[in-house]
Design a protein around this motif. Structure first.
Motif, PDB file in Angstrom:
ATOM      1  N   GLN A 190      69.714  56.195 -12.478  1.00 29.58           N
ATOM      2  CA  GLN A 190      71.009  56.899 -12.121  1.00 29.58           C
ATOM      3  C   GLN A 190      71.537  57.527 -13.656  1.00 29.58           C
ATOM      4  O   GLN A 190      70.755  57.031 -14.765  1.00 29.58           O
ATOM      5  CB  GLN A 190      72.334  56.215 -11.751  1.00 29.58           C
ATOM      6  CG  GLN A 190      71.720  55.467 -10.693  1.00 29.58           C
ATOM      7  CD  GLN A 190      71.116  56.293  -9.150  1.00 29.58           C
ATOM      8  OE1 GLN A 190      71.726  57.545  -8.884  1.00 29.58           O
ATOM      9  NE2 GLN A 190      70.352  56.632  -8.108  1.00 29.58           N
ATOM     10  N   GLN A 241      62.485  46.362 -15.894  1.00 26.26           N
ATOM     11  CA  GLN A 241      61.672  47.472 -15.426  1.00 26.26           C
ATOM     12  C   GLN A 241      60.195  47.534 -14.941  1.00 26.26           C
ATOM     13  O   GLN A 241      59.738  48.458 -14.869  1.00 26.26           O
ATOM     14  CB  GLN A 241      62.409  48.326 -15.607  1.00 26.26           C
ATOM     15  CG  GLN A 241      64.127  47.810 -16.056  1.00 26.26           C
ATOM     16  CD  GLN A 241      64.557  46.982 -17.222  1.00 26.26           C
ATOM     17  OE1 GLN A 241      64.069  46.446 -17.694  1.00 26.26           O
ATOM     18  NE2 GLN A 241      65.718  47.894 -17.653  1.00 26.26           N
ATOM     19  N   THR A 255      60.053  44.906  -9.093  1.00 28.33           N
ATOM     20  CA  THR A 255      61.668  45.157  -9.807  1.00 28.33           C
ATOM     21  C   THR A 255      62.007  46.600  -8.847  1.00 28.33           C
ATOM     22  O   THR A 255      61.508  47.649  -8.976  1.00 28.33           O
ATOM     23  CB  THR A 255      62.219  44.955 -11.026  1.00 28.33           C
ATOM     24  OG1 THR A 255      61.652  43.939 -11.541  1.00 28.33           O
ATOM     25  CG2 THR A 255      63.214  45.291 -11.143  1.00 28.33           C
ATOM     26  N   ASP A 256      62.901  46.534  -7.976  1.00 30.73           N
ATOM     27  CA  ASP A 256      62.882  47.543  -6.813  1.00 30.73           C
ATOM     28  C   ASP A 256      64.057  48.496  -7.853  1.00 30.73           C
ATOM     29  O   ASP A 256      65.771  48.133  -8.000  1.00 30.73           O
ATOM     30  CB  ASP A 256      64.177  46.919  -6.222  1.00 30.73           C
ATOM     31  CG  ASP A 256      64.523  47.918  -5.194  1.00 30.73           C
ATOM     32  OD1 ASP A 256      64.429  49.129  -5.303  1.00 30.73           O
ATOM     33  OD2 ASP A 256      64.868  48.157  -3.893  1.00 30.73           O
ATOM     34  N   ASP A 257      63.898  49.297  -8.957  1.00 33.00           N
ATOM     35  CA  ASP A 257      64.697  49.981  -9.067  1.00 33.00           C
ATOM     36  C   ASP A 257      65.350  50.760  -8.522  1.00 33.00           C
ATOM     37  O   ASP A 257      67.045  51.528  -9.414  1.00 33.00           O
ATOM     38  CB  ASP A 257      64.454  51.694  -9.761  1.00 33.00           C
ATOM     39  CG  ASP A 257      62.936  52.396  -8.627  1.00 33.00           C
ATOM     40  OD1 ASP A 257      63.204  52.063  -7.509  1.00 33.00           O
ATOM     41  OD2 ASP A 257      62.909  53.423  -8.906  1.00 33.00           O
ATOM     42  N   SER A 258      65.743  51.263  -7.306  1.00 32.30           N
ATOM     43  CA  SER A 258      67.121  51.439  -6.048  1.00 32.30           C
ATOM     44  C   SER A 258      68.372  50.282  -6.394  1.00 32.30           C
ATOM     45  O   SER A 258      68.868  50.873  -6.095  1.00 32.30           O
ATOM     46  CB  SER A 258      66.691  51.643  -4.942  1.00 32.30           C
ATOM     47  OG  SER A 258      66.399  50.306  -4.742  1.00 32.30           O
ATOM     48  N   LYS A 259      67.835  48.967  -6.774  1.00 30.03           N
ATOM     49  CA  LYS A 259      69.029  47.712  -6.550  1.00 30.03           C
ATOM     50  C   LYS A 259      69.469  47.619  -8.591  1.00 30.03           C
ATOM     51  O   LYS A 259      69.880  46.139  -8.482  1.00 30.03           O
ATOM     52  CB  LYS A 259      68.399  46.838  -5.730  1.00 30.03           C
ATOM     53  CG  LYS A 259      68.662  47.360  -4.499  1.00 30.03           C
ATOM     54  CD  LYS A 259      67.812  46.363  -3.596  1.00 30.03           C
ATOM     55  CE  LYS A 259      67.666  47.077  -1.970  1.00 30.03           C
ATOM     56  NZ  LYS A 259      67.641  45.371  -1.049  1.00 30.03           N
ATOM     57  N   PHE A 260      67.945  47.457  -9.177  1.00 32.01           N
ATOM     58  CA  PHE A 260      68.366  47.196 -10.755  1.00 32.01           C
ATOM     59  C   PHE A 260      69.451  47.641 -11.629  1.00 32.01           C
ATOM     60  O   PHE A 260      69.710  48.602 -11.462  1.00 32.01           O
ATOM     61  CB  PHE A 260      66.614  47.475 -10.960  1.00 32.01           C
ATOM     62  CG  PHE A 260      67.092  46.204 -12.324  1.00 32.01           C
ATOM     63  CD1 PHE A 260      66.673  44.912 -12.434  1.00 32.01           C
ATOM     64  CD2 PHE A 260      67.570  46.815 -13.739  1.00 32.01           C
ATOM     65  CE1 PHE A 260      66.611  44.135 -13.569  1.00 32.01           C
ATOM     66  CE2 PHE A 260      66.867  46.197 -14.526  1.00 32.01           C
ATOM     67  CZ  PHE A 260      66.933  45.129 -14.547  1.00 32.01           C
ATOM     68  N   ASP A 261      70.116  46.408 -11.678  1.00 30.50           N
ATOM     69  CA  ASP A 261      71.301  46.270 -12.753  1.00 30.50           C
ATOM     70  C   ASP A 261      71.263  46.601 -13.392  1.00 30.50           C
ATOM     71  O   ASP A 261      71.465  45.301 -14.154  1.00 30.50           O
ATOM     72  CB  ASP A 261      72.462  46.318 -11.793  1.00 30.50           C
ATOM     73  CG  ASP A 261      73.581  47.244 -12.754  1.00 30.50           C
ATOM     74  OD1 ASP A 261      73.889  47.549 -13.282  1.00 30.50           O
ATOM     75  OD2 ASP A 261      75.564  46.340 -12.228  1.00 30.50           O
TER      76      ASP A 261
END
Length: 327
Positions: free
Chosen positions: A285, A25, A30-36
């Motif tokens: 989220q 992160q 790293t794409d924060d909209s897709k990272f899980d």
């Protein structure tokens, strides 16, 4: 508003930086909209640490190797410097989140957020929805899966004293099989709250009510019976929120010698913490968690306080916008 962190001196403060190369992160790619984080071991990067570990089995356990590395850099750090790993957890979905989605952000900010609730739903000091409770249980399941694999349990648990964050912390940590020297003993801290004022969802309950509902939570010394920070007609500007969360970090880094800490808080507060440690912006989220590896250096002089600014957000609406009036 009394925003000075208890016990923090005016003689010095801390400068913070994010130590990159340890959590996904923190990396710009790293794409924060897709990272899980649930699927990525909280985001811990698979890497070598340069520590001399003779035990081959321990060397294979990435979290244990990382914990040893953190201990080593703290032992070798210069006077006035320290390193900590902060697990920043956002509360699960609350009824205020549902209401904002229902009415729209514009109408929420100018009208609905000023009320205690509507349409049979209460959102003052908002509780978690069933979805929010499940989000916290999902984080609990991740900890249960990773603790046997070597993830270091937090040594200190800080939590915002709003109901939704207290519920989230309990559902995330309360029933974990934790080491005896790292029990779940949450500490309620005023300064780690969400943006203050106007929105009733961010007005906390009385100290008596919190102690009745969450008797296991240790409210910090000087915790007042009524909410001393929330004002009905002034919404805390971002600059003031950033200053407040920086003060919170100063308090923690000055008085807490532990290295692995949990903060259960809010989206705005976490954004301010990330700004304070010079971390890239990273959206969470509801129910999300982001670990950060932080270096702090003590510097002379008090932290510069921002000038007083007008209340943040739109002026109140006398009635709800026509498109969002309650049925």
């Amino acid at each position: 508003m009394p925003l000075h962190a208890p016990g923090v001196t005016d003689l010095y403060h801390f400068q913070y930086e994010t130590v990159k190369g340890f959590f996904m992160q923190s990396e710009d790619g790293t794409d924060d909209s897709k990272f899980d984080f649930m699927k990525e071991n909280f985001g811990l990067i698979d890497r070598k640490y340069g520590t001399e570990i003779l035990d081959e089995e321990i060397a294979k356990q990435h979290w244990q190797s990382f914990e040893r590395y953190v201990k080593r850099v703290n032992e070798k750090s210069a006077d006035g410097e320290s390193y900590k790993v902060l697990f920043l957890g956002r509360h699960g979905q609350g009824f205020h989140n549902v209401a904002e989605t229902k009415y729209g952000t514009e109408a929420w900010d100018c009208y609905w957020s000023l009320l205690d609730g509507a349409d049979g739903v209460t959102w003052s000091d908002a509780l978690l929805t069933n979805v929010g409770k499940q989000q916290a249980r999902d984080v609990n399941a991740l900890w249960k899966a990773l603790l046997p694999k070597g993830i270091p349990a937090p040594e200190t648990y800080y939590v915002s004293p709003l109901t939704r964050t207290l519920q989230t912390a309990d559902l995330s940590f309360k029933d974990l099989d934790l080491p005896s020297d790292r029990p779940y003993a949450p500490i309620g801290k005023e300064l780690v709250r969400e943006a203050l004022g106007v929105h009733t969802c961010d007005r906390r309950s009385t100290a008596s009510q919190i102690r009745e509902d969450f008797p296991h939570v240790n409210l910090e010394p000087g915790f007042s019976e009524p909410d001393p920070l929330w004002l009905p007609d002034y919404r805390e500007p971002r600059s003031a929120r950033n200053y407040r969360l920086s003060q919170f970090l100063d308090d923690v880094f000055e008085h807490d010698n532990n290295a692995f800490l949990s903060f259960t808080s809010h989206s705005g507060a976490i954004a301010s913490i990330l700004a304070a440690i010079n971390h890239r912006a990273f959206a969470l989220q509801t129910g999300g968690v982001i670990p950060v590896f932080v270096k702090a250096k003590r510097v002379e002089g008090e932290r510069k306080k921002p000038p007083h600014e007008p209340s943040e957000g739109p002026p109140p609406c006398k009635e709800p916008p026509a498109a969002t009036k309650a049925s």
